[in-house]
Scaffold this motif. Structure first.
Motif, PDB file in Angstrom:
ATOM      1  N   GLU A  20      27.801  17.482  66.296  1.00 29.51           N
ATOM      2  CA  GLU A  20      28.404  18.167  67.506  1.00 29.51           C
ATOM      3  C   GLU A  20      26.895  17.843  68.651  1.00 29.51           C
ATOM      4  O   GLU A  20      27.047  17.423  69.688  1.00 29.51           O
ATOM      5  CB  GLU A  20      28.208  19.403  67.711  1.00 29.51           C
ATOM      6  N   ALA A  21      25.609  18.201  68.033  1.00 30.66           N
ATOM      7  CA  ALA A  21      24.423  17.778  68.763  1.00 30.66           C
ATOM      8  C   ALA A  21      24.253  16.486  69.228  1.00 30.66           C
ATOM      9  O   ALA A  21      24.163  15.881  70.367  1.00 30.66           O
ATOM     10  CB  ALA A  21      23.212  18.588  68.045  1.00 30.66           C
ATOM     11  N   ARG A  22      24.397  15.503  68.194  1.00 33.04           N
ATOM     12  CA  ARG A  22      24.224  14.195  68.421  1.00 33.04           C
ATOM     13  C   ARG A  22      25.342  13.779  69.369  1.00 33.04           C
ATOM     14  O   ARG A  22      25.161  12.716  70.101  1.00 33.04           O
ATOM     15  CB  ARG A  22      24.441  13.498  66.864  1.00 33.04           C
ATOM     16  N   GLY A  23      26.744  14.088  69.245  1.00 29.12           N
ATOM     17  CA  GLY A  23      27.614  13.685  70.277  1.00 29.12           C
ATOM     18  C   GLY A  23      27.317  14.114  71.547  1.00 29.12           C
ATOM     19  O   GLY A  23      27.664  13.205  72.285  1.00 29.12           O
ATOM     20  N   PHE A  24      26.960  15.151  71.728  1.00 30.92           N
ATOM     21  CA  PHE A  24      26.353  15.810  73.023  1.00 30.92           C
ATOM     22  C   PHE A  24      25.075  15.125  73.734  1.00 30.92           C
ATOM     23  O   PHE A  24      25.070  14.360  74.697  1.00 30.92           O
ATOM     24  CB  PHE A  24      26.347  17.170  72.920  1.00 30.92           C
ATOM     25  N   TYR A  25      24.158  15.246  72.957  1.00 33.19           N
ATOM     26  CA  TYR A  25      22.855  14.885  73.480  1.00 33.19           C
ATOM     27  C   TYR A  25      22.709  13.154  73.304  1.00 33.19           C
ATOM     28  O   TYR A  25      22.079  12.790  74.206  1.00 33.19           O
ATOM     29  CB  TYR A  25      21.659  15.504  72.617  1.00 33.19           C
ATOM     30  N   SER A  26      23.048  12.719  72.075  1.00 34.61           N
ATOM     31  CA  SER A  26      22.873  11.264  72.385  1.00 34.61           C
ATOM     32  C   SER A  26      24.056  10.400  72.797  1.00 34.61           C
ATOM     33  O   SER A  26      23.704   9.401  73.718  1.00 34.61           O
ATOM     34  CB  SER A  26      22.826  10.637  70.709  1.00 34.61           C
ATOM     35  N   ASP A  27      25.297  10.768  72.109  1.00 38.63           N
ATOM     36  CA  ASP A  27      26.159   9.924  72.918  1.00 38.63           C
ATOM     37  C   ASP A  27      26.677  10.228  74.300  1.00 38.63           C
ATOM     38  O   ASP A  27      26.784   9.397  75.212  1.00 38.63           O
ATOM     39  CB  ASP A  27      27.413  10.172  71.870  1.00 38.63           C
ATOM     40  N   LEU A  28      26.803  11.281  74.765  1.00 34.30           N
ATOM     41  CA  LEU A  28      26.970  11.767  76.210  1.00 34.30           C
ATOM     42  C   LEU A  28      25.881  11.594  77.190  1.00 34.30           C
ATOM     43  O   LEU A  28      25.886  10.976  78.237  1.00 34.30           O
ATOM     44  CB  LEU A  28      27.608  13.265  76.289  1.00 34.30           C
ATOM     45  N   LEU A  29      24.829  12.142  76.803  1.00 34.87           N
ATOM     46  CA  LEU A  29      23.506  12.175  77.909  1.00 34.87           C
ATOM     47  C   LEU A  29      22.696  11.118  77.396  1.00 34.87           C
ATOM     48  O   LEU A  29      21.963  10.874  78.340  1.00 34.87           O
ATOM     49  CB  LEU A  29      22.731  13.586  77.501  1.00 34.87           C
ATOM     50  N   GLY A  30      22.937  10.441  76.416  1.00 35.82           N
ATOM     51  CA  GLY A  30      21.840   9.090  76.226  1.00 35.82           C
ATOM     52  C   GLY A  30      20.560   9.167  75.694  1.00 35.82           C
ATOM     53  O   GLY A  30      19.668   8.533  75.760  1.00 35.82           O
ATOM     54  N   LEU A  31      20.348  10.632  75.188  1.00 35.00           N
ATOM     55  CA  LEU A  31      19.039  10.662  74.511  1.00 35.00           C
ATOM     56  C   LEU A  31      18.824  10.190  73.082  1.00 35.00           C
ATOM     57  O   LEU A  31      19.550  10.640  72.377  1.00 35.00           O
ATOM     58  CB  LEU A  31      18.699  12.468  74.470  1.00 35.00           C
ATOM     59  N   PRO A  32      17.881   9.435  72.617  1.00 34.68           N
ATOM     60  CA  PRO A  32      17.794   8.849  71.523  1.00 34.68           C
ATOM     61  C   PRO A  32      17.451   9.917  70.481  1.00 34.68           C
ATOM     62  O   PRO A  32      16.676  10.855  70.662  1.00 34.68           O
ATOM     63  CB  PRO A  32      16.760   7.754  71.637  1.00 34.68           C
TER      64      PRO A  32
END
Length: 125
Positions: A20-32
């Motif tokens: 969930e963290a990866r989906g939100f922070y990486s996928d949605l917000l674009g943070l690597p």
């Protein structure tokens, strides 16, 4: 010995929330995502790069979201980010004006409060 800067911010998350963290922070917000050091990886959680700093999400067994304390992310194209967030089914929350900035708040999948702000008229702060 003076403090020079902030290296990272840590927020808590419940056990098992890494995807969930990866989906939100990486996928949605674009943070690597940043690989955690091997000696810390067994603790769970996830780390992300935000400009020259990092955001660490650490597993907390008695997790409670940070509803007031929060990191604030300086962004370019606040309107574009808002559109992406809304298209993802989430609702950004506006707040009182902050002189020189446009901003909104959003909760991550775990209920932690996040602030996103952009200097007015694209001026660098």
């Amino acid at each position: 010995m003076p403090i020079l800067d902030i290296d990272h911010i840590q927020l808590a998350m419940p056990a098992g929330g890494e995807n969930e963290a990866r989906g939100f922070y990486s996928d949605l917000l674009g943070l690597p995502e940043v690989a955690k050091p091997a000696n810390l990886a067994s603790r769970g959680g996830a780390w992300f790069q935000a400009g020259s700093r990092q955001l660490h999400l650490g597993v907390e067994s008695d997790f409670r979201p940070a509803k007031k304390a929060h990191p604030a992310f300086l962004v370019r194209d606040l309107d574009g980010l808002r559109q992406r967030i809304v298209a993802n089914g989430q609702a950004p929350q506006d707040d009182e004006p902050l002189a020189g900035y446009r901003r909104f708040y959003l909760s991550d999948p775990f209920g932690n409060r996040l602030e996103f702000l952009e200097p007015e008229n694209g001026a660098e702060q």
